[in-house]
Structures are given as C-alpha cells and as structure tokens.
Design an enzyme around this catalytic site. Sequence first.
Site, PDB file in Angstrom:
ATOM      1  N   GLU A  60      -2.468  53.572 -37.042  1.00 41.61           N
ATOM      2  CA  GLU A  60      -2.218  53.572 -38.498  1.00 41.61           C
ATOM      3  C   GLU A  60      -1.711  54.920 -38.997  1.00 41.61           C
ATOM      4  OE1 GLU A  60      -5.104  53.777 -37.010  1.00 41.61           O
ATOM      5  OE2 GLU A  60      -6.556  54.942 -38.181  1.00 41.61           O
ATOM      6  N   CYS A  76      -9.949  54.041 -31.853  1.00 37.40           N
ATOM      7  CA  CYS A  76     -10.676  55.316 -31.794  1.00 37.40           C
ATOM      8  C   CYS A  76     -12.147  55.113 -31.390  1.00 37.40           C
ATOM      9  CB  CYS A  76     -10.535  56.066 -33.113  1.00 37.40           C
ATOM     10  SG  CYS A  76     -11.001  57.804 -32.983  1.00 37.40           S
ATOM     11  N   HIS A 107      -4.663  56.762 -33.178  1.00 38.67           N
ATOM     12  CA  HIS A 107      -4.663  56.056 -34.463  1.00 38.67           C
ATOM     13  C   HIS A 107      -3.286  55.451 -34.733  1.00 38.67           C
ATOM     14  CE1 HIS A 107      -8.621  57.274 -35.975  1.00 38.67           C
ATOM     15  NE2 HIS A 107      -8.452  58.314 -35.181  1.00 38.67           N
TER      16      HIS A 107
END
Lengths: 215, 257
Positions: free
Chosen positions: A195, A82, A193
């Site tokens: 994650e 990001c 992202h």
Amino acid sequence: MSSIAIIDYGMGNLHSAAKAVARAVEDTKVFITNHPDEILAADRVVFPGVGAIRDCMSGLHETELVEVIGQVSKQKPFLAICVGMQALMERSEENNGIDCLGMFRGEVKLFSDSMRDEVHDEKLKVPHMGWNQVEQKLDHPLWANIPDRSRFYFVHSYYVDALDSDVIAGATDYGVQFTASIAKDNIFAVQFHPEKSHKAGLQLLSNFAHWNGAF
Amino acid sequence: MGLAKRIIPCLDVDNGRVVKGVQFVDIRDAGDPVEVAKRYDEQGADEITFLDITASSDDRETMVHVVEQVASQVFIPLTVGGGIRTIEDIRRMLNAGADKVGINTAAVFNPEFVKEAAEKYGSQCIVVALDAKKVSQEGEPNRWEIFTHGGRKPTGIDAIEWAKKMTDYGAGEILLTSMDRDGTKIGFDLELTRAISDAVNVPVIASGGVGELQHLVDGVVEGKADAVLAASIFHFGEYTVEEAKKVMQDAGVEVRL
C-alpha cells in the site's frame, strides 16, 4: 460487486491499506471490519499488521479472530502484510518470545545490530527502512506484471526465516537473505507494504483483487 | 544491490497551502499540497514530508484534511511534522493517512513523550527531528548542541548524546537538520551528519543546506546519511527528483529509479 475485508484487530492505522486497495481495484467494496460474520462473508481478506507482535497476537485473541483467520485463509484469497505475515509463523523473537499462529514453519528473528554493507563500507541500520528489491522465487499470479527484483517499501526490525523453501515466494537481501514473501494455496504474505510501494505495490494489490486463490 | 538511499522532498504547509513557493513548469497553482505531492510522486520521490508551520492551533485541522487528500492519491510513505505534541495529535495524523510523525520541540521539553509514542504506535512511525548547531570554537573538537525555536534558543543538550537517547526511547528514525546550514545552499554539515549516523543504529535523514545535486550525493557518501531531505532545490523547478536520482546513481549510490 466483489468485496475485500480488511481485518481490524486494534492495531491502529488501517486507512492507508484501505485507501490503496480501493485505488488499485475498481468495482470492489473495500471495508475495514472486526466482525467475524463480515470477514467470513467477504470474497477476499487482507490481514494487515503494524507495531509489536505481542500487541498483534493479544489483539487477535481479544477480538477472537484467531479461528476466523484460520478459516478464511483456507477458503478464500488471503493477503497478509508486514506484522500480519510474521503472525503466520510459529514464533517470534520479539517481546522476549511470542507464540504466533503457526500456519508456516519457521521463526521471526531480529536483524543483527552489527550488519555491514562491505561494498559501500557502512553499517546496515535497523529498522530496515526504505525501498529494497524482492527476488521472485515462485511463479505466482500476484507477481503478474511486476518485474523481478522490483523495489518495495519495507519498514521492520524483525524478519521471517521460513523453513520450507517451497513456500518462499520472494526473498530480499539485507545483511542476510530473508523471506520477503510467502505463498501457499490461498495465502499470499508480504513483509513489505504494497500500500506504500507506488506502482509495483498497487499492481500487487490489483493482482490480489483478481486472484481466485491457489496457483 | 540492496536497500536504496531515499530522496525526500519536504513541503512547508501553512494553513493548508504550500509556502516558500513551489513551481512546476506546467502547473500554475503550485500552492496546493495535493498537487505538489502528486508531482513529486510522479518524479519518483521515495517519501514525502510535510512540515506544518501553521501558527494557530485552531487551523491545525486543515493539515489533517491535507493529509487525508494526499494519502488517498499518493501511495508512498508520508511523514507529518510540526505541532506534534500529544498522543492525540499523532493518532489524528496516522488516522488521516500519515505513516510517520516527526516530533521536534515536544521531545526536547518532554522526552518521555517519545517513549510513550513509540510504545503506543511503534518505533516505525516515530521520527525525532533534531535541530543542531555547532557550538565548538575553531581548533576545538567538534561539538553540536540541540537548539529550539528555529535555531535561536540553545538547550545545552549535546546533539550526539541526544540522538542516542532518542533512539533508546524508541525513535525509529532521526531527521537531522543543521541550523548552521539551513537555507544557505552550501551543502549539508557532513561532519555532523556522519557523527550522528555513526552514533545511532536507526536511519538518519540529512537536512539543511542543499543547493545543488552533488550535495545530496555528499550527504549519503560522506555524511553516511540513509536518506536526504530537500525543499527549495525541487520547489523552484531547478531540479526534478528524477534528475537528483540520476546524479546519485552516477556517483555509485543505490537509488530507486
């Protein structure tokens, strides 16, 4: 046991990233740190980022990690996420213009507030928030077992416009086609992202944990 | 192809347990927020929202633990709303693993709080929740006002003006609940949804009134919502998130399958 350092430079919440990396890989020590020695000693390094680029860059300068990042990104597998990816560019339009690390040629630009989706006849909102497709532009170990055009979770108002097309590893359409991922030597960077991107994201993190750099 | 419209199941959590009942065919104890979140994640939910309705502030610590547990097992965005009144509340939830926080009443009583929160943590994690109710009479141009206390107390604030103000203050997303429709199962207030979505440039999540899957399609197609939030239609096992996405896809809506 191999180790992954997640760089903490005062940008807040790194727990999501740490938990997802730990979940995606077994037999790996995952830790959050701002100590240059620990970052230099890790086998792999994750460079996350949330919030505004000005705070991000000043955080890096205050923690004196700019040099460390330059060093580890040459020596070992390095994953930027990001705003971490945006920081690798030359400059960002955010906060009236901020000089970044300049590891890749190109700028970080603000999405226009007048973009439209002509097919569905609606305006495109900013931030670009949600699940969008990433077209894989390079054959890279970090895309292993991830189908082309898989959806990843994005949330950002500024996008990377990389000048050198040979480093663009992934591209996404949102009013414009922007650089969703960059790869060169030991560096892999993503605007989305991983994650927070469910199976595709965990697969990418797992690929990173098994990647020995370059490709 | 492009950005997908999101489906967001919402769980009301009271003192660490999901309330209003959640039933899954093969899960006996569906009151555990971690189990419920995992199940929605498996069904393809795009995000999950927790609404903390715990009355006592002493018990709020429980919510932090819930978020911690969910965040270590579910890797999609998590939003926590309810009782977020201070920067410290936000910090605790983000550290526990939440990606966004929903600010509702605190924004009405102290709009500067939204500004402060967005400056500190970034607009991407600040969702402002709007509870709106129609106040115009029949024959008059539509007008909606912001209400507090579960729709009981009017504030005199125009909903559209408020949505614009909140995005100016740094809200990265608007969670819009029609208090006229909440719990009715007759569908979203589509005029309200469209009016707010047209008025602001940030994503709008429609909420309140979903009773069947077509309502989700309507919220996106007619209401121009960027995401749809629903609780009961998923909780009681009537529909899965996967079924909802199929219906949306058949209607020409782009979804993540």
